[in-house]
Scaffold this motif. Structure first.
Motif, PDB file in Angstrom:
ATOM      1  N   TYR A  13       0.882  -1.159   0.000  1.00  0.00           N
ATOM      2  CA  TYR A  13       0.000   0.000   0.000  1.00  0.00           C
ATOM      3  C   TYR A  13       0.921   1.210   0.000  1.00  0.00           C
ATOM      4  CZ  TYR A  13      -3.806   3.113   1.402  1.00  0.00           C
ATOM      5  OH  TYR A  13      -4.751   4.116   1.446  1.00  0.00           O
ATOM      6  N   VAL A  14       0.815   2.049  -1.004  1.00  0.00           N
ATOM      7  CA  VAL A  14       1.657   3.239  -1.083  1.00  0.00           C
ATOM      8  C   VAL A  14       0.830   4.414  -0.592  1.00  0.00           C
ATOM      9  CG1 VAL A  14       3.060   4.705  -2.574  1.00  0.00           C
ATOM     10  CG2 VAL A  14       2.903   2.238  -3.040  1.00  0.00           C
ATOM     11  N   ASN A  15       1.202   4.911   0.567  1.00  0.00           N
ATOM     12  CA  ASN A  15       0.504   6.034   1.173  1.00  0.00           C
ATOM     13  C   ASN A  15       1.170   7.319   0.689  1.00  0.00           C
ATOM     14  OD1 ASN A  15      -1.579   6.771   3.155  1.00  0.00           O
ATOM     15  ND2 ASN A  15       0.143   7.768   4.185  1.00  0.00           N
ATOM     16  N   LEU A  16       0.456   8.082  -0.144  1.00  0.00           N
ATOM     17  CA  LEU A  16       1.001   9.341  -0.637  1.00  0.00           C
ATOM     18  C   LEU A  16       0.892  10.380   0.469  1.00  0.00           C
ATOM     19  CD1 LEU A  16      -0.588   9.259  -4.190  1.00  0.00           C
ATOM     20  CD2 LEU A  16       1.747   8.657  -3.547  1.00  0.00           C
ATOM     21  N   GLU A  17       2.001  11.071   0.710  1.00  0.00           N
ATOM     22  CA  GLU A  17       2.077  12.004   1.832  1.00  0.00           C
ATOM     23  C   GLU A  17       3.268  12.922   1.597  1.00  0.00           C
ATOM     24  OE1 GLU A  17       4.458   8.581   4.354  1.00  0.00           O
ATOM     25  OE2 GLU A  17       2.323   8.869   4.667  1.00  0.00           O
ATOM     26  N   ASN A  18       3.362  13.972   2.399  1.00  0.00           N
ATOM     27  CA  ASN A  18       4.562  14.802   2.339  1.00  0.00           C
ATOM     28  C   ASN A  18       5.753  13.954   2.763  1.00  0.00           C
ATOM     29  OD1 ASN A  18       3.129  17.070   1.576  1.00  0.00           O
ATOM     30  ND2 ASN A  18       2.890  17.802   3.664  1.00  0.00           N
ATOM     31  N   ALA A  19       6.914  14.267   2.202  1.00  0.00           N
ATOM     32  CA  ALA A  19       8.129  13.568   2.635  1.00  0.00           C
ATOM     33  C   ALA A  19       8.284  13.734   4.137  1.00  0.00           C
ATOM     34  CB  ALA A  19       9.343  14.127   1.903  1.00  0.00           C
ATOM     35  N   HIS A  20       8.694  12.675   4.801  1.00  0.00           N
ATOM     36  CA  HIS A  20       8.824  12.707   6.257  1.00  0.00           C
ATOM     37  C   HIS A  20       9.941  13.652   6.702  1.00  0.00           C
ATOM     38  CE1 HIS A  20       6.729   8.603   6.337  1.00  0.00           C
ATOM     39  NE2 HIS A  20       5.898   9.526   6.725  1.00  0.00           N
ATOM     40  N   HIS A  35       7.488  13.457  11.235  1.00  0.00           N
ATOM     41  CA  HIS A  35       6.285  14.219  10.909  1.00  0.00           C
ATOM     42  C   HIS A  35       6.019  14.123   9.412  1.00  0.00           C
ATOM     43  CE1 HIS A  35       6.411  16.034  14.906  1.00  0.00           C
ATOM     44  NE2 HIS A  35       7.713  16.134  14.717  1.00  0.00           N
ATOM     45  N   SER A  36       4.746  13.999   9.062  1.00  0.00           N
ATOM     46  CA  SER A  36       4.327  13.973   7.673  1.00  0.00           C
ATOM     47  C   SER A  36       2.869  14.412   7.612  1.00  0.00           C
ATOM     48  CB  SER A  36       4.484  12.577   7.073  1.00  0.00           C
ATOM     49  OG  SER A  36       4.186  12.623   5.694  1.00  0.00           O
ATOM     50  N   SER A  37       2.366  14.569   6.413  1.00  0.00           N
ATOM     51  CA  SER A  37       0.970  14.945   6.215  1.00  0.00           C
ATOM     52  C   SER A  37       0.413  14.099   5.074  1.00  0.00           C
ATOM     53  CB  SER A  37       0.885  16.434   5.876  1.00  0.00           C
ATOM     54  OG  SER A  37      -0.446  16.808   5.626  1.00  0.00           O
ATOM     55  N   ASP A  38      -0.681  13.439   5.331  1.00  0.00           N
ATOM     56  CA  ASP A  38      -1.274  12.507   4.384  1.00  0.00           C
ATOM     57  C   ASP A  38      -1.962  13.236   3.229  1.00  0.00           C
ATOM     58  OD1 ASP A  38      -1.941   9.767   3.710  1.00  0.00           O
ATOM     59  OD2 ASP A  38      -4.008  10.291   4.177  1.00  0.00           O
ATOM     60  N   HIS A  39      -1.925  12.625   2.048  1.00  0.00           N
ATOM     61  CA  HIS A  39      -2.680  13.111   0.892  1.00  0.00           C
ATOM     62  C   HIS A  39      -3.876  12.192   0.669  1.00  0.00           C
ATOM     63  CE1 HIS A  39       0.379  16.023   0.171  1.00  0.00           C
ATOM     64  NE2 HIS A  39       1.310  15.124  -0.114  1.00  0.00           N
ATOM     65  N   VAL A  40      -4.775  12.612  -0.180  1.00  0.00           N
ATOM     66  CA  VAL A  40      -6.022  11.877  -0.384  1.00  0.00           C
ATOM     67  C   VAL A  40      -5.815  10.612  -1.204  1.00  0.00           C
ATOM     68  CG1 VAL A  40      -8.342  12.034  -1.360  1.00  0.00           C
ATOM     69  CG2 VAL A  40      -7.347  14.022  -0.228  1.00  0.00           C
ATOM     70  N   LEU A  41      -5.024  10.700  -2.242  1.00  0.00           N
ATOM     71  CA  LEU A  41      -4.837   9.601  -3.188  1.00  0.00           C
ATOM     72  C   LEU A  41      -3.800   8.616  -2.668  1.00  0.00           C
ATOM     73  CD1 LEU A  41      -5.638   8.699  -6.109  1.00  0.00           C
ATOM     74  CD2 LEU A  41      -3.627   9.968  -6.896  1.00  0.00           C
ATOM     75  N   ASP A  42      -4.007   7.330  -2.915  1.00  0.00           N
ATOM     76  CA  ASP A  42      -3.045   6.290  -2.560  1.00  0.00           C
ATOM     77  C   ASP A  42      -2.966   5.271  -3.687  1.00  0.00           C
ATOM     78  OD1 ASP A  42      -2.300   7.161   0.137  1.00  0.00           O
ATOM     79  OD2 ASP A  42      -4.351   6.663   0.677  1.00  0.00           O
TER      80      ASP A  42
END
Length: 136
Positions: free
Chosen positions: A39-46, A54-61
């Motif tokens: 599962y590839v969780n699209l998010e800001n680079a950690h 710290h990171s921030s999740d995006h809607v699309l995966d």
């Protein structure tokens, strides 16, 4: 902080990438581990510190099953977020490009998708930490 509920999961967050890779097993009890896929969780680079990530999740995966079949997850939610103005159109395009980059990384054999991770098992001597054991 949340406690994980469910079957086995290994989460890999490559430095500098706008996604993390989660490997899932349908039965991670004892010796019967059955690899289900990535599962590839699209998010800001950690962003890492000495004590946190710290990171921030995006809607699309992106979901990639054990046989390598790929599908995008929540494309409709990304489209709705853009239509509602919660995400700017150019940001939505960037998130889609990140999904494409993650898929290309899978096809190119990026180390986060290596078979060694699918075969990985935790050391049986490891204990599950209790929340009171974690730094504050």
């Amino acid at each position: 902080m949340e406690e994980w509920w469910g079957n086995g999961v290994l989460r890999i967050a490559p430095a500098g990438t706008p996604w993390s890779v989660w490997l899932f097993w349908s039965d991670a009890s004892g010796t019967d581990w059955v690899f289900d896929g990535w599962y590839v969780n699209l998010e800001n680079a950690h962003q890492r510190t000495d004590t946190a990530t710290h990171s921030s999740d995006h809607v699309l995966d992106v979901e990639i099953d054990a046989s390598g079949d790929i599908r995008l997850k929540d494309e409709d939610e990304l489209e709705a977020a853009i239509e509602q103005g919660r995400i700017a159109a150019d940001e939505g395009e960037q998130i889609t490009r990140h999904a494409e980059a993650a898929i290309a990384a899978f096809h190119d054999g990026h180390w986060a998708f290596a078979q060694e991770w699918a075969d990985w098992r935790p050391d049986p001597a490891w204990r599950t930490p209790q929340l009171s054991d974690l730094p504050h």
